[in-house]
Write a protein that holds these residues in place. Structure first.
Motif, PDB file in Angstrom:
ATOM      1  N   ALA A  53       0.839  -1.205   0.000  1.00 46.61           N
ATOM      2  CA  ALA A  53       0.000   0.000   0.000  1.00 46.61           C
ATOM      3  C   ALA A  53       0.871   1.251   0.000  1.00 46.61           C
ATOM      4  CB  ALA A  53      -0.928  -0.002   1.213  1.00 46.61           C
ATOM      5  N   LYS A  54       1.986   1.192   0.728  1.00 48.21           N
ATOM      6  CA  LYS A  54       2.905   2.336   0.795  1.00 48.21           C
ATOM      7  C   LYS A  54       3.549   2.617  -0.555  1.00 48.21           C
ATOM      8  CE  LYS A  54       7.078   3.878   3.229  1.00 48.21           C
ATOM      9  NZ  LYS A  54       8.093   3.497   4.265  1.00 48.21           N
ATOM     10  N   CYS A  55       3.919   1.548  -1.285  1.00 48.18           N
ATOM     11  CA  CYS A  55       4.623   1.775  -2.544  1.00 48.18           C
ATOM     12  C   CYS A  55       3.709   1.661  -3.764  1.00 48.18           C
ATOM     13  CB  CYS A  55       5.832   0.848  -2.679  1.00 48.18           C
ATOM     14  SG  CYS A  55       5.497  -0.913  -2.652  1.00 48.18           S
ATOM     15  N   GLU A  56       2.381   1.609  -3.555  1.00 50.61           N
ATOM     16  CA  GLU A  56       1.459   1.563  -4.695  1.00 50.61           C
ATOM     17  C   GLU A  56       1.672   2.723  -5.667  1.00 50.61           C
ATOM     18  OE1 GLU A  56      -3.271   0.960  -5.779  1.00 50.61           O
ATOM     19  OE2 GLU A  56      -2.712   1.533  -3.739  1.00 50.61           O
ATOM     20  N   PRO A  57       1.963   3.964  -5.204  1.00 45.23           N
ATOM     21  CA  PRO A  57       2.201   5.037  -6.177  1.00 45.23           C
ATOM     22  C   PRO A  57       3.318   4.725  -7.173  1.00 45.23           C
ATOM     23  CG  PRO A  57       1.858   5.960  -3.993  1.00 45.23           C
ATOM     24  CD  PRO A  57       1.959   4.477  -3.810  1.00 45.23           C
ATOM     25  N   GLU A  58       4.319   3.943  -6.763  1.00 44.66           N
ATOM     26  CA  GLU A  58       5.398   3.580  -7.676  1.00 44.66           C
ATOM     27  C   GLU A  58       4.894   2.634  -8.771  1.00 44.66           C
ATOM     28  OE1 GLU A  58       8.576   4.659  -8.009  1.00 44.66           O
ATOM     29  OE2 GLU A  58       7.925   6.189  -6.571  1.00 44.66           O
ATOM     30  N   PHE A  59       3.986   1.749  -8.420  1.00 44.76           N
ATOM     31  CA  PHE A  59       3.386   0.865  -9.428  1.00 44.76           C
ATOM     32  C   PHE A  59       2.484   1.674 -10.357  1.00 44.76           C
ATOM     33  CE2 PHE A  59       4.783  -2.235  -6.347  1.00 44.76           C
ATOM     34  CZ  PHE A  59       5.092  -3.346  -7.110  1.00 44.76           C
ATOM     35  N   ILE A  84      -4.430  -4.362   9.090  1.00 42.78           N
ATOM     36  CA  ILE A  84      -3.274  -3.936   8.305  1.00 42.78           C
ATOM     37  C   ILE A  84      -2.977  -2.470   8.557  1.00 42.78           C
ATOM     38  CG2 ILE A  84      -2.450  -3.546   5.942  1.00 42.78           C
ATOM     39  CD1 ILE A  84      -4.144  -6.107   5.212  1.00 42.78           C
ATOM     40  N   LYS A  85      -4.016  -1.651   8.586  1.00 45.73           N
ATOM     41  CA  LYS A  85      -3.821  -0.232   8.867  1.00 45.73           C
ATOM     42  C   LYS A  85      -3.301  -0.025  10.285  1.00 45.73           C
ATOM     43  CE  LYS A  85      -6.052   4.287   8.704  1.00 45.73           C
ATOM     44  NZ  LYS A  85      -7.298   5.040   8.413  1.00 45.73           N
ATOM     45  N   ASP A  86      -3.819  -0.798  11.228  1.00 44.44           N
ATOM     46  CA  ASP A  86      -3.400  -0.674  12.621  1.00 44.44           C
ATOM     47  C   ASP A  86      -1.931  -1.068  12.792  1.00 44.44           C
ATOM     48  OD1 ASP A  86      -3.930  -0.223  15.433  1.00 44.44           O
ATOM     49  OD2 ASP A  86      -3.832  -2.404  15.672  1.00 44.44           O
ATOM     50  N   VAL A  87      -1.510  -2.151  12.109  1.00 41.16           N
ATOM     51  CA  VAL A  87      -0.154  -2.673  12.274  1.00 41.16           C
ATOM     52  C   VAL A  87       0.870  -1.860  11.497  1.00 41.16           C
ATOM     53  CG1 VAL A  87       1.351  -4.655  11.766  1.00 41.16           C
ATOM     54  CG2 VAL A  87      -0.906  -5.033  12.772  1.00 41.16           C
ATOM     55  N   THR A  88       0.529  -1.481  10.252  1.00 36.03           N
ATOM     56  CA  THR A  88       1.524  -0.859   9.362  1.00 36.03           C
ATOM     57  C   THR A  88       1.320   0.640   9.169  1.00 36.03           C
ATOM     58  OG1 THR A  88       0.267  -1.188   7.307  1.00 36.03           O
ATOM     59  CG2 THR A  88       1.616  -3.036   8.090  1.00 36.03           C
ATOM     60  N   GLY A  89       0.156   1.151   9.573  1.00 35.46           N
ATOM     61  CA  GLY A  89      -0.140   2.561   9.367  1.00 35.46           C
ATOM     62  C   GLY A  89      -0.559   2.891   7.940  1.00 35.46           C
ATOM     63  N   GLN A  90      -0.748   1.852   7.111  1.00 35.18           N
ATOM     64  CA  GLN A  90      -1.074   2.063   5.698  1.00 35.18           C
ATOM     65  C   GLN A  90      -2.500   1.621   5.400  1.00 35.18           C
ATOM     66  OE1 GLN A  90       1.053   3.590   3.634  1.00 35.18           O
ATOM     67  NE2 GLN A  90       2.539   3.722   5.301  1.00 35.18           N
ATOM     68  N   GLU A  91      -3.189   2.418   4.589  1.00 34.46           N
ATOM     69  CA  GLU A  91      -4.542   2.075   4.156  1.00 34.46           C
ATOM     70  C   GLU A  91      -4.471   1.458   2.766  1.00 34.46           C
ATOM     71  OE1 GLU A  91      -8.921   4.215   3.829  1.00 34.46           O
ATOM     72  OE2 GLU A  91      -7.268   5.157   4.942  1.00 34.46           O
ATOM     73  N   VAL A  92      -5.039   0.278   2.620  1.00 34.88           N
ATOM     74  CA  VAL A  92      -4.992  -0.445   1.348  1.00 34.88           C
ATOM     75  C   VAL A  92      -6.088   0.077   0.419  1.00 34.88           C
ATOM     76  CG1 VAL A  92      -5.304  -2.704   0.250  1.00 34.88           C
ATOM     77  CG2 VAL A  92      -3.982  -2.514   2.378  1.00 34.88           C
ATOM     78  N   ASN A 155       9.741  -9.121  -1.185  1.00 31.92           N
ATOM     79  CA  ASN A 155      10.481  -7.870  -1.363  1.00 31.92           C
ATOM     80  C   ASN A 155       9.869  -7.117  -2.541  1.00 31.92           C
ATOM     81  OD1 ASN A 155      12.313  -5.845  -2.034  1.00 31.92           O
ATOM     82  ND2 ASN A 155      14.083  -7.052  -1.369  1.00 31.92           N
ATOM     83  N   PHE A 156       8.994  -6.156  -2.262  1.00 32.32           N
ATOM     84  CA  PHE A 156       8.301  -5.456  -3.341  1.00 32.32           C
ATOM     85  C   PHE A 156       9.177  -4.404  -4.013  1.00 32.32           C
ATOM     86  CE2 PHE A 156       4.705  -7.284  -0.994  1.00 32.32           C
ATOM     87  CZ  PHE A 156       4.126  -7.977  -2.047  1.00 32.32           C
ATOM     88  N   ASP A 157      10.286  -4.036  -3.392  1.00 31.81           N
ATOM     89  CA  ASP A 157      11.257  -3.214  -4.097  1.00 31.81           C
ATOM     90  C   ASP A 157      11.876  -4.025  -5.239  1.00 31.81           C
ATOM     91  OD1 ASP A 157      10.852  -1.023  -2.394  1.00 31.81           O
ATOM     92  OD2 ASP A 157      12.310  -1.789  -0.955  1.00 31.81           O
ATOM     93  N   GLU A 158      12.128  -5.294  -4.996  1.00 36.67           N
ATOM     94  CA  GLU A 158      12.633  -6.176  -6.057  1.00 36.67           C
ATOM     95  C   GLU A 158      11.574  -6.388  -7.133  1.00 36.67           C
ATOM     96  OE1 GLU A 158      14.428  -9.085  -8.513  1.00 36.67           O
ATOM     97  OE2 GLU A 158      15.138  -7.364  -7.352  1.00 36.67           O
ATOM     98  N   VAL A 159      10.306  -6.473  -6.744  1.00 32.40           N
ATOM     99  CA  VAL A 159       9.245  -6.619  -7.741  1.00 32.40           C
ATOM    100  C   VAL A 159       9.197  -5.383  -8.644  1.00 32.40           C
ATOM    101  CG1 VAL A 159       6.763  -6.926  -8.113  1.00 32.40           C
ATOM    102  CG2 VAL A 159       7.911  -8.179  -6.280  1.00 32.40           C
ATOM    103  N   LEU A 160       9.398  -4.206  -8.070  1.00 29.94           N
ATOM    104  CA  LEU A 160       9.457  -2.987  -8.880  1.00 29.94           C
ATOM    105  C   LEU A 160      10.641  -3.021  -9.836  1.00 29.94           C
ATOM    106  CD1 LEU A 160       8.544  -0.244  -6.263  1.00 29.94           C
ATOM    107  CD2 LEU A 160       7.304  -0.691  -8.386  1.00 29.94           C
ATOM    108  N   ARG A 161      11.779  -3.484  -9.369  1.00 29.42           N
ATOM    109  CA  ARG A 161      12.947  -3.614 -10.240  1.00 29.42           C
ATOM    110  C   ARG A 161      12.653  -4.592 -11.373  1.00 29.42           C
ATOM    111  NH1 ARG A 161      17.755  -6.323 -11.449  1.00 29.42           N
ATOM    112  NH2 ARG A 161      16.812  -8.223 -10.630  1.00 29.42           N
TER     113      ARG A 161
END
Length: 221
Positions: A53-59, A84-92, A155-161
């Motif tokens: 959810a945090k890196c969705e803008p990159e996708f 998920i929002k409670d644990v990671t602070g991110q809204e999906v 590793n979603f940074d690797e998925v972006l790569r």
């Protein structure tokens, strides 16, 4: 039948956290990433959905839609999103498919045909093979697959790569070397003759070996 790279991604209709979709229609002319989970309310997957959810803008910047899949109901998914929002602070904001009859997991060969027809009573361990990332091109062909065990967060940074490489190599007759990152030199594919390569790469190249010709990365459009 097992799916392979460059197979057509199977189409399906399904209920999601954002309503009913037809997968190919939902993808449209975009790239897509389908990533699957064995069960809601599992710790590793909770961190994954939050990070994605945090890196969705990159996708989005790469014109790649994101969709998740888990072997539970939409109602369970929605309750999980609060965790998920409670644990990671991110809204999906991307949709999550409810594969309660295990149909899509079987269609994509993540579960065997005899796995049953209901998620009822199944555990994450029963569904542990539902842990695949599929990158799908606008032509609906599978361009890459990554399979992870439940014990290892993706590793979603690797998925972006990987997505950067898939998009670049779909546009130009090049391949990307080990540990390549956006903007670094690439390799002309061996199937391209020197004569044809001169047309594609008029600036020339560096010949490392007869089968290895290195050029600056073409500008991805």
């Amino acid at each position: 039948m097992a799916l392979r790279i460059m197979d057509r991604a199977p189409d399906f209709t399904a209920e999601t956290t954002q309503g009913r979709i037809s997968f190919h229609e939902w993808l449209g002319d975009s790239w897509g990433m389908l990533f699957s989970h064995p069960k809601d309310f599992t710790p590793v997957c909770t961190t994954e959905l939050g990070y994605l959810a945090k890196c969705e803008p990159e996708f989005t910047r790469r014109d790649c839609k994101i969709i998740g899949l888990s072997e539970d109901s939409v109602e369970d998914h929605n309750r999980w999103l609060a965790d998920i929002k409670d644990v990671t602070g991110q809204e999906v904001h991307y949709p999550i498919i409810a594969d309660t009859r295990l149909e899509i997991a079987k269609l994509y060969d993540m579960l065997p045909a005899d796995a049953g027809t209901s998620a009822e009573g199944r555990t994450a361990t029963n569904n542990q093979t539902v842990r695949t990332v599929y990158l799908i091109g606008p032509d609906k062909l599978i361009r890459a697959m990554l399979v992870y065990p439940m014990s290892t967060g993706r590793n979603f940074d690797e998925v972006l790569r990987l997505l950067d490489s898939c998009q670049l190599t779909a546009e130009y007759k090049v391949a990307t070397p080990a540990n390549w990152s956006q903007g670094e030199d690439v390799i002309i594919v061996p199937s391209l003759s020197d004569n044809d390569a001169r047309q594609e790469f008029p600036g020339g190249w560096t010949t490392v070996k007869p089968y290895m010709r290195v050029v600056p990365q073409p500008e991805h459009t």
